[in-house]
Design an enzyme around this catalytic site. Structure first.
Site, PDB file in Angstrom:
ATOM      1  N   GLU A  81       6.580   1.580   2.863  1.00  0.00           N
ATOM      2  CA  GLU A  81       7.909   1.502   1.958  1.00  0.00           C
ATOM      3  C   GLU A  81       8.045   0.124   1.435  1.00  0.00           C
ATOM      4  O   GLU A  81       8.411  -0.244   0.155  1.00  0.00           O
ATOM      5  CB  GLU A  81       8.964   1.930   2.413  1.00  0.00           C
ATOM      6  CG  GLU A  81       9.163   3.632   2.872  1.00  0.00           C
ATOM      7  CD  GLU A  81       8.576   4.235   1.582  1.00  0.00           C
ATOM      8  OE1 GLU A  81       9.287   3.985   0.434  1.00  0.00           O
ATOM      9  OE2 GLU A  81       7.952   5.080   1.752  1.00  0.00           O
ATOM     10  N   HIS A  91       6.014  -0.657  -1.774  1.00  0.00           N
ATOM     11  CA  HIS A  91       6.904  -0.317  -3.027  1.00  0.00           C
ATOM     12  C   HIS A  91       7.851  -1.227  -3.486  1.00  0.00           C
ATOM     13  O   HIS A  91       8.032  -1.815  -4.603  1.00  0.00           O
ATOM     14  CB  HIS A  91       7.604   1.037  -2.776  1.00  0.00           C
ATOM     15  CG  HIS A  91       6.763   2.289  -2.792  1.00  0.00           C
ATOM     16  ND1 HIS A  91       5.809   2.779  -3.596  1.00  0.00           N
ATOM     17  CD2 HIS A  91       6.630   3.300  -1.801  1.00  0.00           C
ATOM     18  CE1 HIS A  91       5.324   3.859  -3.282  1.00  0.00           C
ATOM     19  NE2 HIS A  91       5.842   4.222  -2.017  1.00  0.00           N
TER      20      HIS A  91
HETATM   21 ZN   LIG Z   1       5.504   5.803  -1.030  1.00  0.00          ZN
END
Ligand SMILES: [Zn+2]
Length: 287
Positions: free
Chosen positions: A44, A47
């Site tokens: 995460e 991202h």
């Molecule tokens: Zn992802």
């Protein structure tokens, strides 16, 4: 605070994660939970860091036991390339994670059992995340691809329908192969709920896309596309045909004869400043 460090303050744990932590306490599976948590966290963060790099507004990073969601305050008006990089940045983290762990095992720093566990978790998270089901990364890529060929609104609906289709096939697979696996059922329920919510929010999602287009930064359009519409169509019907990343001129016709040409901003203005969403576009010509 450094803007990348500030991302850490946006990390939240989903209730399911706490539930799983509780189970880990009872079953003494701490190590597994910790490894899983670390992998999802780095995925995460991948991202979020790339999003931050493009100056996107990162809302929160939600961690679930089987993946996560990096939520952005962006509504479909960022360049295609940026969105592609932000989406791929999560799965890309597993390449160095697995590579690094492999080296640690080769140099005897990591035991074979740990390397194997780590490798399996990575593969499972990538495989799950690349399923073309919203809101997984695969679902986001599917949506991005559809917006290349369809108006934003239609692409969004189609993306949900395809997601449901893939999910139902996957549910069949779970029933058949792993019906007793509770964690898989938790994922299925999470995805069904997310899709249902996304479908219900469709009009707001289109509206946000248009509002951002109206109030946001202008001039990032890759292409120009004229839209030909009947004068009886409502302003909302016409806005529903807008494409992501493409600038529009609206050619209004009556009985196949051209009556007027509007710039897209004139229509957006009519919709949001003058609140004329439900009037026929023909009315904009005659006053
Ligand atoms: Zn992802």
């Amino acid at each position: 605070m450094n803007k990348y460090v500030a991302l850490l303050t946006k990390v939240h744990l989903h209730p399911l994660f706490w539930l799983l932590s509780g189970l880990a306490v009872m079953t003494a599976h701490f190590k597994q939970l910790f490894i899983l948590f670390s992998i999802v966290f780095i995925h995460e963060l991948g991202h979020a860091v790339v999003a931050q790099r493009f100056s996107w507004r990162v809302k929160r990073i939600l961690l679930l036991p089987f993946g996560g969601v990096a939520e952005m305050e962006e509504h479909g008006n960022r360049p295609f390339r940026e969105e592609l990089f932000v989406t791929l940045a999560g799965p890309a983290q597993h390449v160095w994670l697995v590579g690094g762990a492999l080296l640690l095992w080769k140099y005897d720093i990591l035991s074979f059992a740990h390397w194997q566990l780590f490798f399996h978790y990575n593969v499972a998270i990538v495989a799950l995340n690349l399923l073309p089901v919203w809101p997984l990364d695969g679902g986001k890529l599917l949506f991005l691809l559809l917006t290349r060929f369809l108006p934003f609104s239609r692409a969004h609906r189609q993306m949900i329908i395809y997601s449901y289709a893939v999910l139902f096939v996957a549910i069949g697979g779970v029933c058949f192969l792993a019906a007793k696996q509770l964690d898989l059922w938790a994922i299925v329920v999470f995805l069904l709920f997310s899709l249902w919510k996304e479908w219900k929010h469709h009009p707001y999602i289109v509206m946000r896309f248009l509002l951002e287009r109206y109030y946001g930064k202008k001039g990032q359009y890759a292409k120009w596309r004229p839209l030909t519409v009947e004068e009886t169509e409502t302003v909302w019907n016409v806005l529903d045909k807008f494409y992501r990343g493409q600038k529009h001129s609206i050619i209004v016709v009556k009985q196949a004869k051209e009556r007027a040409i509007f710039d897209e901003n004139e229509l957006l203005h009519a919709a949001f400043a003058d609140k004329q969403l439900n009037i026929p576009v023909g009315r904009l010509i005659y006053g």
